[in-house]
Design an enzyme around this catalytic site. Structure first.
Site, PDB file in Angstrom:
ATOM      1  CG  ASP A 180      -3.602  50.282  43.346  1.00  0.00           C
ATOM      2  OD1 ASP A 180      -2.605  49.931  43.987  1.00  0.00           O
ATOM      3  OD2 ASP A 180      -4.183  49.538  42.539  1.00  0.00           O
ATOM      4  CG  ASP A 202      -5.122  44.815  42.448  1.00  0.00           C
ATOM      5  OD1 ASP A 202      -5.448  45.902  42.946  1.00  0.00           O
ATOM      6  OD2 ASP A 202      -3.974  44.576  42.037  1.00  0.00           O
TER       7      ASP A 202
END
Length: 370
Positions: A222, A268
């Site tokens: 990420d 997420d």
């Protein structure tokens, strides 16, 4: 996995254009109330599938129904996942650069149309069983597809369903048509929430070490793809599919036709969510009638996502949410286990895959017969 972003460029409700993105002239400046409403709604929408998905994962791990059997992620799967995700992300980036975005999104829309209907139908099914009138007949159906004949006949598809399932499928299909035709943010969120809930419920980590490997790898993934390149942000803005939750910051000004969105990627939600669900099942295994590790990790998630939103709003730049979520969701429960003297027990906790569990039961039963 995908970042939290403000003022994302997405098509409006009519599908005829896109709004200005961060840093461009003429962008919409949302009010403080609109911004707070958008962020608060994203936070709430993220918490719902994690909380209820984790609760459902406990029963899912004990289910005998083939359609509800979880998919177990091993340490090898966890180590490979960031590499596979990186290849997929970069592949999508190249596709959007080389081919027409319109045709790619049309193909993706049809693909997620089918997946979204199935996911939403599965999510609605428990509620339908509660509200379905008892006096209405609930007929049973079976979809059976076999290969071969006689003793060599093999089942390829054996799907059993009833009238309640058909009603769920019909309602989900209406939402699917609405999404395909209008790309409305409410339809997008209904599918997104269904995907997230099913992901947390049906994707199981086999132990805490595997969870740490997965979250650690995606932490690096990420951060690299958001801060190191523009790939993640480009794909998130170009990808018209319900793989993110969105909420308009101009809802108070434009109502349901609002088109200036804050977004949160489903990765997420699902990735930390399956780790939080694992800790809930660990709590259950302790048989102490407490949910200490689950609530600790759940509160850690709220803290991590809140910190993500704060930093993003302060610096006006898209943020990799896992940068904040991973240390919080892993660090707080591990620290708690260390304080309570249960760290070794936590890392020794192991979940078997459905196949392994069934084979163990068969061995146990055969031993009893002997």
């Amino acid at each position: 996995m995908a970042d939290v972003e403000q003022n994302a460029a997405v098509q409006d409700a009519a599908g005829n254009g896109s709004d200005a993105v961060n840093g461009t002239a003429g962008r919409f400046v949302s009010s403080a109330e609109g911004t707070a409403l958008a962020y608060g709604s994203l936070l709430l929408m993220a918490l719902l599938p994690i909380f209820f998905g984790a609760l459902k994962s406990v029963g899912c791990s004990k289910s005998k129904n083939a359609s509800d059997m979880p998919e177990t992620i091993t340490s090898r799967d966890a180590a490979r996942f960031p590499i596979i995700a990186s290849c997929t992300l970069f592949g999508l980036y190249l596709f959007f650069k080389i081919f027409s975005q319109e045709y790619i999104n049309l193909l993706l829309s049809m693909y997620f149309f089918v997946l979204g209907i199935l996911a939403l139908s599965h999510t609605m099914s428990p509620f339908m069983f509660r509200v379905f009138p008892a006096n209405l007949p609930n007929k049973q159906y079976q979809l059976l597809f076999t290969q071969g004949s006689g003793e060599s006949k093999e089942e390829i598809v054996n799907y059993e369903f009833d009238t309640k399932d058909l009603i769920c499928l019909g309602i989900s299909s209406v939402v699917g048509v609405w999404y395909v035709l209008k790309k409305h943010w409410i339809a997008n969120n209904l599918f997104g929430l269904a995907f997230a809930l099913n992901g947390v419920e049906l994707l199981h980590l086999n132990n805490v070490s595997t969870g740490c490997i997965l979250l650690g790898g995606l932490f690096v993934y990420d951060v690299f793809w958001v801060f190191g390149t523009n790939v993640m942000v480009t794909v998130a803005k170009s990808f018209e599919a319900p793989i993110k939750l969105v909420f308009p910051q101009d809802l108070l000004e434009k109502g349901l036709d609002a088109s200036n969105f804050a977004m949160l990627g489903l990765g997420d939600i699902v990735i930390p969510g399956i780790f939080i669900a694992l800790l809930l099942r660990f709590d259950v295994s302790l048989k102490k009638n407490t949910r200490t590790y689950f609530y600790t990790s759940f509160l850690a998630y709220i803290f991590g996502l809140g910190l993500t939103i704060f930093v993003m709003h302060t610096f006006k730049h898209a943020q990799p949410a896992l940068l904040y979520l991973v240390p919080a969701c892993v660090g707080f429960p591990v620290l708690l286990a260390l304080v309570k003297g249960e760290l070794t027990e936590m890392f020794r906790y192991e979940e078997s895959s459905p196949e392994e569990a069934s084979s163990k039961e068969e061995i146990t039963e055969s031993d009893k017969d002997k």
